[in-house]
Design a protein around this motif. Structure first.
Motif, PDB file in Angstrom:
ATOM      1  N   CYS A 157       0.860  -1.182   0.000  1.00  0.00           N
ATOM      2  CA  CYS A 157       0.000   0.000   0.000  1.00  0.00           C
ATOM      3  C   CYS A 157       0.895   1.229   0.000  1.00  0.00           C
ATOM      4  CB  CYS A 157      -0.893  -0.013   1.241  1.00  0.00           C
ATOM      5  SG  CYS A 157      -1.856   1.489   1.429  1.00  0.00           S
ATOM      6  N   LYS A 158       0.798   2.005  -1.049  1.00  0.00           N
ATOM      7  CA  LYS A 158       1.568   3.248  -1.165  1.00  0.00           C
ATOM      8  C   LYS A 158       3.045   3.021  -0.865  1.00  0.00           C
ATOM      9  CE  LYS A 158      -0.601   7.056   0.216  1.00  0.00           C
ATOM     10  NZ  LYS A 158      -1.359   7.967   1.081  1.00  0.00           N
ATOM     11  N   GLY A 159       3.589   1.974  -1.443  1.00  0.00           N
ATOM     12  CA  GLY A 159       5.011   1.700  -1.291  1.00  0.00           C
ATOM     13  C   GLY A 159       5.382   0.959  -0.013  1.00  0.00           C
ATOM     14  N   ILE A 160       4.411   0.697   0.845  1.00  0.00           N
ATOM     15  CA  ILE A 160       4.684  -0.035   2.079  1.00  0.00           C
ATOM     16  C   ILE A 160       4.373  -1.505   1.830  1.00  0.00           C
ATOM     17  CG2 ILE A 160       4.080  -0.321   4.510  1.00  0.00           C
ATOM     18  CD1 ILE A 160       3.342   2.693   4.485  1.00  0.00           C
ATOM     19  N   GLU A 161       5.442  -2.304   1.763  1.00  0.00           N
ATOM     20  CA  GLU A 161       5.273  -3.746   1.546  1.00  0.00           C
ATOM     21  C   GLU A 161       4.603  -4.369   2.756  1.00  0.00           C
ATOM     22  OE1 GLU A 161       5.908  -5.402  -1.321  1.00  0.00           O
ATOM     23  OE2 GLU A 161       6.355  -3.399  -2.087  1.00  0.00           O
ATOM     24  N   ASN A 162       3.924  -5.462   2.540  1.00  0.00           N
ATOM     25  CA  ASN A 162       3.339  -6.238   3.627  1.00  0.00           C
ATOM     26  C   ASN A 162       2.367  -5.414   4.481  1.00  0.00           C
ATOM     27  OD1 ASN A 162       3.078  -8.808   4.388  1.00  0.00           O
ATOM     28  ND2 ASN A 162       4.932  -8.925   5.617  1.00  0.00           N
ATOM     29  N   SER A 163       1.533  -4.641   3.832  1.00  0.00           N
ATOM     30  CA  SER A 163       0.460  -3.953   4.545  1.00  0.00           C
ATOM     31  C   SER A 163      -0.690  -4.935   4.742  1.00  0.00           C
ATOM     32  CB  SER A 163      -0.023  -2.742   3.740  1.00  0.00           C
ATOM     33  OG  SER A 163       0.968  -1.743   3.731  1.00  0.00           O
ATOM     34  N   LEU A 164      -1.458  -4.706   5.769  1.00  0.00           N
ATOM     35  CA  LEU A 164      -2.620  -5.543   6.052  1.00  0.00           C
ATOM     36  C   LEU A 164      -3.872  -4.834   5.552  1.00  0.00           C
ATOM     37  CD1 LEU A 164      -1.743  -6.508   9.737  1.00  0.00           C
ATOM     38  CD2 LEU A 164      -1.173  -7.752   7.644  1.00  0.00           C
ATOM     39  N   TYR A 165      -4.749  -5.588   4.951  1.00  0.00           N
ATOM     40  CA  TYR A 165      -6.023  -5.057   4.467  1.00  0.00           C
ATOM     41  C   TYR A 165      -7.137  -5.664   5.314  1.00  0.00           C
ATOM     42  CZ  TYR A 165      -4.118  -3.030   0.143  1.00  0.00           C
ATOM     43  OH  TYR A 165      -3.445  -2.267  -0.773  1.00  0.00           O
ATOM     44  N   TYR A 166      -8.021  -4.815   5.781  1.00  0.00           N
ATOM     45  CA  TYR A 166      -9.204  -5.229   6.540  1.00  0.00           C
ATOM     46  C   TYR A 166     -10.418  -4.756   5.772  1.00  0.00           C
ATOM     47  CZ  TYR A 166      -6.344  -6.331  10.622  1.00  0.00           C
ATOM     48  OH  TYR A 166      -5.435  -6.893  11.482  1.00  0.00           O
ATOM     49  N   LYS A 167     -11.577  -5.372   6.033  1.00  0.00           N
ATOM     50  CA  LYS A 167     -12.800  -4.898   5.374  1.00  0.00           C
ATOM     51  C   LYS A 167     -14.011  -5.228   6.232  1.00  0.00           C
ATOM     52  CE  LYS A 167     -13.450  -8.930   2.349  1.00  0.00           C
ATOM     53  NZ  LYS A 167     -13.609  -9.364   0.963  1.00  0.00           N
ATOM     54  N   ILE A 168     -15.081  -4.503   5.945  1.00  0.00           N
ATOM     55  CA  ILE A 168     -16.384  -4.773   6.557  1.00  0.00           C
ATOM     56  C   ILE A 168     -17.456  -4.407   5.527  1.00  0.00           C
ATOM     57  CG2 ILE A 168     -16.509  -2.511   7.688  1.00  0.00           C
ATOM     58  CD1 ILE A 168     -18.031  -3.960  10.008  1.00  0.00           C
ATOM     59  N   SER A 169     -18.449  -5.261   5.415  1.00  0.00           N
ATOM     60  CA  SER A 169     -19.565  -4.997   4.494  1.00  0.00           C
ATOM     61  C   SER A 169     -20.685  -4.303   5.257  1.00  0.00           C
ATOM     62  CB  SER A 169     -20.086  -6.309   3.905  1.00  0.00           C
ATOM     63  OG  SER A 169     -20.658  -7.099   4.949  1.00  0.00           O
ATOM     64  N   LYS A 170     -21.551  -3.664   4.514  1.00  0.00           N
ATOM     65  CA  LYS A 170     -22.714  -3.034   5.150  1.00  0.00           C
ATOM     66  C   LYS A 170     -23.535  -4.105   5.867  1.00  0.00           C
ATOM     67  CE  LYS A 170     -26.742  -0.126   4.424  1.00  0.00           C
ATOM     68  NZ  LYS A 170     -27.502   0.726   3.502  1.00  0.00           N
ATOM     69  N   GLU A 171     -23.679  -5.258   5.246  1.00  0.00           N
ATOM     70  CA  GLU A 171     -24.433  -6.375   5.829  1.00  0.00           C
ATOM     71  C   GLU A 171     -23.846  -6.779   7.191  1.00  0.00           C
ATOM     72  OE1 GLU A 171     -25.292 -11.018   4.583  1.00  0.00           O
ATOM     73  OE2 GLU A 171     -24.648  -9.591   3.043  1.00  0.00           O
ATOM     74  N   GLN A 172     -22.519  -6.923   7.244  1.00  0.00           N
ATOM     75  CA  GLN A 172     -21.854  -7.300   8.497  1.00  0.00           C
ATOM     76  C   GLN A 172     -21.984  -6.176   9.531  1.00  0.00           C
ATOM     77  OE1 GLN A 172     -20.527 -10.419   9.174  1.00  0.00           O
ATOM     78  NE2 GLN A 172     -20.613  -9.560  11.235  1.00  0.00           N
ATOM     79  N   TYR A 173     -21.859  -4.935   9.070  1.00  0.00           N
ATOM     80  CA  TYR A 173     -22.000  -3.772   9.955  1.00  0.00           C
ATOM     81  C   TYR A 173     -23.384  -3.783  10.626  1.00  0.00           C
ATOM     82  CZ  TYR A 173     -22.593   1.077  11.411  1.00  0.00           C
ATOM     83  OH  TYR A 173     -22.851   2.215  12.134  1.00  0.00           O
ATOM     84  N   LEU A 174     -24.420  -4.002   9.828  1.00  0.00           N
ATOM     85  CA  LEU A 174     -25.787  -4.019  10.349  1.00  0.00           C
ATOM     86  C   LEU A 174     -25.994  -5.204  11.313  1.00  0.00           C
ATOM     87  CD1 LEU A 174     -27.769  -3.018   7.135  1.00  0.00           C
ATOM     88  CD2 LEU A 174     -27.368  -1.610   9.174  1.00  0.00           C
ATOM     89  N   LYS A 175     -25.416  -6.358  10.970  1.00  0.00           N
ATOM     90  CA  LYS A 175     -25.501  -7.534  11.843  1.00  0.00           C
ATOM     91  C   LYS A 175     -24.827  -7.225  13.176  1.00  0.00           C
ATOM     92  CE  LYS A 175     -24.979 -11.354   9.526  1.00  0.00           C
ATOM     93  NZ  LYS A 175     -24.306 -12.463   8.819  1.00  0.00           N
ATOM     94  N   ASN A 176     -23.651  -6.571  13.155  1.00  0.00           N
ATOM     95  CA  ASN A 176     -22.948  -6.224  14.371  1.00  0.00           C
ATOM     96  C   ASN A 176     -23.749  -5.224  15.216  1.00  0.00           C
ATOM     97  OD1 ASN A 176     -20.867  -7.793  13.427  1.00  0.00           O
ATOM     98  ND2 ASN A 176     -19.572  -6.081  12.828  1.00  0.00           N
ATOM     99  N   LEU A 177     -24.446  -4.313  14.544  1.00  0.00           N
ATOM    100  CA  LEU A 177     -25.285  -3.335  15.257  1.00  0.00           C
ATOM    101  C   LEU A 177     -26.374  -4.049  16.046  1.00  0.00           C
ATOM    102  CD1 LEU A 177     -26.193  -0.222  13.086  1.00  0.00           C
ATOM    103  CD2 LEU A 177     -24.882  -0.311  15.195  1.00  0.00           C
ATOM    104  N   LYS A 178     -27.021  -5.011  15.407  1.00  0.00           N
ATOM    105  CA  LYS A 178     -28.108  -5.762  16.052  1.00  0.00           C
ATOM    106  C   LYS A 178     -27.619  -6.531  17.264  1.00  0.00           C
ATOM    107  CE  LYS A 178     -31.157  -6.346  12.117  1.00  0.00           C
ATOM    108  NZ  LYS A 178     -31.381  -7.164  10.949  1.00  0.00           N
ATOM    109  N   THR A 179     -26.447  -7.143  17.141  1.00  0.00           N
ATOM    110  CA  THR A 179     -25.951  -7.957  18.258  1.00  0.00           C
ATOM    111  C   THR A 179     -25.405  -7.104  19.401  1.00  0.00           C
ATOM    112  OG1 THR A 179     -23.785  -8.220  17.218  1.00  0.00           O
ATOM    113  CG2 THR A 179     -25.403  -9.973  16.813  1.00  0.00           C
ATOM    114  N   SER A 180     -25.084  -5.834  19.112  1.00  0.00           N
ATOM    115  CA  SER A 180     -24.559  -4.970  20.193  1.00  0.00           C
ATOM    116  C   SER A 180     -25.677  -4.233  20.937  1.00  0.00           C
ATOM    117  CB  SER A 180     -23.537  -3.980  19.623  1.00  0.00           C
ATOM    118  OG  SER A 180     -24.183  -3.049  18.792  1.00  0.00           O
ATOM    119  N   LEU A 181     -26.897  -4.354  20.467  1.00  0.00           N
ATOM    120  CA  LEU A 181     -28.023  -3.649  21.131  1.00  0.00           C
ATOM    121  C   LEU A 181     -28.490  -4.384  22.380  1.00  0.00           C
ATOM    122  CD1 LEU A 181     -30.150  -2.557  18.043  1.00  0.00           C
ATOM    123  CD2 LEU A 181     -28.616  -1.171  19.427  1.00  0.00           C
TER     124      LEU A 181
END
Length: 181
Positions: A157-181
């Protein structure tokens, strides 16, 4: 960008809003700290004028309807860094944040980034948001994990070797919201 930027997002302690040209000195100072930009792949601005030119030519708000936003503390009205979304060179929407060293370990990055995820998914209807981080940047990795983003892959990433990529989908975000309520 000459008009006073209206607050875009508010959290209990922070206001996130579009950058203003008046933020040039703040942005210059932020990027002048080698520790702040250590894992970013970005060079510091050489002058305040260069930072002003960057802000003057910053078109993400117009082009994409979102961008990196100035983070202002409500209690002092102080600029403490930036956080926001960006359409990156891989055509993915990426969350990023950068704060003055004196503001580290106070929860501001997590608070601002959570608000940006919510805005991205709920207001902009984005389907997926990624985060990219240098493997050695353990503090930023912790923020992405607190956001419930999941490890996706290693890449450069931008010249930095071995960067870590993370992600979250809207679906997962909404699922996490429900379980945190």
């Amino acid at each position: 960008m000459s008009h006073p930027a209206k607050p875009l997002i508010e959290t209990p302690r922070l206001i996130l809003r579009e950058f203003e040209l008046d933020n040039a000195f703040d942005i210059y100072k932020l990027n002048a700290d080698p520790e702040v930009i250590r894992y970013t792949g970005d060079p510091p601005f050489e002058t305040v004028e260069q930072a002003r030119d960057f802000l003057n030519n910053y078109k993400d708000y117009e082009n994409n309807g979102f961008g990196r936003w100035a983070v202002i503390k409500k209690d002092s009205n102080a600029f403490i860094g930036w956080c926001g979304l960006k359409l990156n060179e891989q055509n993915l929407i990426d969350i990023g944040f950068r704060f003055f060293r004196g503001e580290w370990n106070k929860g501001y990055a997590t608070e601002a980034a959570k608000a940006c995820l919510e805005y991205g998914f709920m207001d902009l209807n984005i389907k997926e948001i990624i985060g990219r981080v240098a493997m050695k940047n353990t503090a930023s990795i912790k923020v992405l994990v607190k956001l419930a983003m999941e490890y996706w892959k290693n890449d450069s990433c931008k010249g930095i070797e071995n960067s870590l990529y993370y992600k979250i989908s809207k679906e997962q975000y909404l699922k996490n919201l429900k379980t945190s309520l």
